[in-house]
Design a protein around this motif. Structure first.
Motif, short mmCIF file in Angstrom:
data_model
loop_
_atom_site.label_atom_id
_atom_site.label_comp_id
_atom_site.label_asym_id
_atom_site.label_seq_id
_atom_site.Cartn_x
_atom_site.Cartn_y
_atom_site.Cartn_z
N HIS A 142 0.83 -1.20 0.00
CA HIS A 142 0.00 0.00 0.00
C HIS A 142 0.87 1.26 0.00
O HIS A 142 1.15 1.84 1.05
N HIS A 167 1.51 4.97 -2.20
CA HIS A 167 1.11 5.92 -3.24
C HIS A 167 2.37 6.60 -3.76
O HIS A 167 2.93 7.46 -3.10
N LYS A 206 -8.46 -1.30 -6.88
CA LYS A 206 -8.96 -0.63 -5.69
C LYS A 206 -10.12 0.30 -6.03
O LYS A 206 -10.12 0.94 -7.08
N HIS A 229 -6.41 -0.23 5.02
CA HIS A 229 -6.25 0.65 6.20
C HIS A 229 -7.43 0.66 7.17
O HIS A 229 -8.02 1.70 7.46
N ASP A 255 0.50 2.51 3.75
CA ASP A 255 -0.35 3.58 3.18
C ASP A 255 0.46 4.88 3.09
O ASP A 255 -0.03 5.96 3.43
ZN ZN Z 1 -3.95 4.71 0.52
#
Ligand code: ZN
Length: 482
Positions: free
Chosen positions: A69, A71, A156, A259, A332
């Motif tokens: 996870h 970005h 996702k 998350h 995340d």
């Molecule tokens: Zn995320």
């Protein structure tokens, strides 16, 4: 090549975290893979190696971590982050496999063409191995087959606005449409699960309080705008969708909640699993360690959605990891430029309601989680399971990534678990050095990271990127530059 031919690398460790537990071991590496694992006192049986890595007494050998996870935001929002900086940070944190989220890059990875654009941006630019998630947005069901054929590990969706206009959220009906198509394709759906109706109601109440004079720099006010009940409602619908579509496709309607941060959603996940539904969930270092009560007002580096909650929530999340209700801990990592955080020290307003939500931590996940685990009496090998073997297995990379087993890629992290780490923003390799962990004293220093048998020189800007691109279909690694 026979068993008697030479090794490229021999790793000697008094403590190695192996699938069966932590023990003294010698690992032989050949052609980028683990060729042999024996007890350390049998090292003399192994063929000669061109290079030997002998761990110091205070070091533990771990499998490279698998962070599913992250970005990366490239292409399109490279002022926020990019493949070079994100994967260097990952390597410095002992992470050797990253799976990139379909947003907040531009284009978002919601079409096969956009996936090709992302592959082009990543090729030759990554310091660890990188795979990709696709996206499910309204109207792109017909793109999902092309995304899966292009190698995504799944796709996702958001049940509530994502924060960027180009990645629209789905309705419950659209979620089911995407899930059914992914199930048919043998792939999986990831869900950012918060109920937009619950959030709208909460936002209205919060707006009324601001109008009456409440301070928008208050973390408590932000927390009230993203209640746990929004997660619970959305998770219940995700479980319902998995149940309605069970039996579809080769692996069923696999859904994974990203998350998760609500204690009251955990029984829903546990019940779904007990029912035999292919429902999994992850949590993140910040939900396990940051206490809402301790977040200073205006400290927007702590903002993420869903928000960090109470100490009691933390206890419940740790218990759910122990019980296997949560299967993994992933970062995340979601950075942005400091101006969007509205940081007060940069002259910003510190407005929690208006600041960008996202916590940057790909480099720090292991020491953050290990420090808290150590205090809770949780052994290191369990932490490594949650951050390596379990996420690897969830994306179909068991036996290849996340475990020190024969045949796996020789992805290694050398950790000094007791050494103190002072988090100084200047030591972070992310493009923007904003993190809620700044100034914290943690335990656990990653001394070196090895990708497919070669040391990653992640610390140096300008280091040669040698990571490859991972394709879920067939598990092919498109290798990095030699
Ligand atoms: Zn995320």
């Amino acid at each position: 090549m026979g068993p008697s031919s030479g090794l490229d690398l021999l790793v000697l460790a008094e403590r190695a975290v192996l699938p069966g537990g932590t023990r003294a071991a010698a690992l032989g590496v050949r052609d980028g893979r683990i060729a042999v694992v024996v007890d350390l006192d049998r090292r003399g049986d192994l063929p000669a190696a061109r290079q030997v890595l002998e761990l110091a007494d205070d070091e533990v050998l771990l499998p490279g971590l698998v962070d599913t996870h992250v970005h990366v935001n490239e292409p399109g929002r490279t002022a926020w982050e990019g493949f070079d900086t994100a994967t260097r940070a990952a390597a410095l944190g002992g992470v050797t496999t990253v799976v990139d989220m379909p947003l907040n890059s531009v284009p978002a990875t919601t079409t096969a063409d956009a996936l090709r654009v992302k592959h082009d941006a990543a090729r030759g630019a990554v310091h660890v191995d990188v795979g990709f998630w696709g996206g499910v947005v309204p109207g792109n069901t017909r793109e999902l087959a092309g995304l899966v054929a292009g190698g995504v590990f799944g796709a996702k969706c958001f049940t509530t606005p994502s924060g960027v206009d180009e990645f629209e959220h789905v309705s419950p009906a659209q979620l089911r449409e995407g899930l059914a198509e992914l199930a048919r394709l043998g792939s999986r759906l990831l869900v950012h699960a918060e109920d937009p109706h619950v959030l709208d109601e909460a936002a209205e109440q919060v707006a009324r309080r601001v109008a009456e004079g409440a301070d928008p720099r208050s973390f408590a006010l932000f927390l009230a705008s993203r209640p746990a009940s929004a997660e619970d409602s959305a998770v219940a619908d995700v479980v319902a969708a998995a149940r309605e579509l069970r039996g579809l496709g080769p692996g069923g309607a696999q859904v994974h909640v990203v998350h998760l941060a609500s204690a009251s959603a955990l029984p829903l996940v546990a019940a779904a699993r007990a029912e035999g539904l292919p429902v999994t969930a992850e949590t993140c270092p910040h939900y396990l360690t940051l206490d809402a009560a301790a977040v200073p007002d205006g400290a927007t580096q702590f903002k993420c959605c869903p928000p960090v909650r109470s100490a009691q929530t933390q206890d419940a999340l740790w218990a759910a990891l122990e019980a296997g209700v949560l299967d993994s801990v992933v970062s995340d990592h979601s950075p942005c430029t400091p101006d969007l955080k509205l940081l007060q020290e940069d002259g910003g307003t510190g407005d929690f309601l208006a600041a960008w939500g996202g916590i940057a931590s790909v480099q720090l996940g292991l020491p953050v989680v290990w420090t808290a685990a150590r205090e809770r009496g949780v052994p290191l090998e369990r932490v490594v399971g949650w951050m390596a073997a379990r996420p690897a297995a969830r994306v179909g990379l068991a036996g290849r990534k996340g475990s020190l087993v024969v045949g796996a890629d020789a992805d290694l992290a050398v950790l000094a678990p007791e050494e103190e780490l002072l988090v100084e923003p200047g030591s972070l390799a992310f493009r923007n050095k904003v993190t809620p962990y700044a100034g914290q004293r943690l335990r656990g220093v990653v001394r070196s990271t090895w990708l497919r048998g070669r040391r990653v020189d992640g610390a140096d800007a300008g280091a040669r990127p040698r990571g490859g691109l991972l394709h879920a279909a067939g598990g092919v690694v498109e290798d990095g530059p030699a």
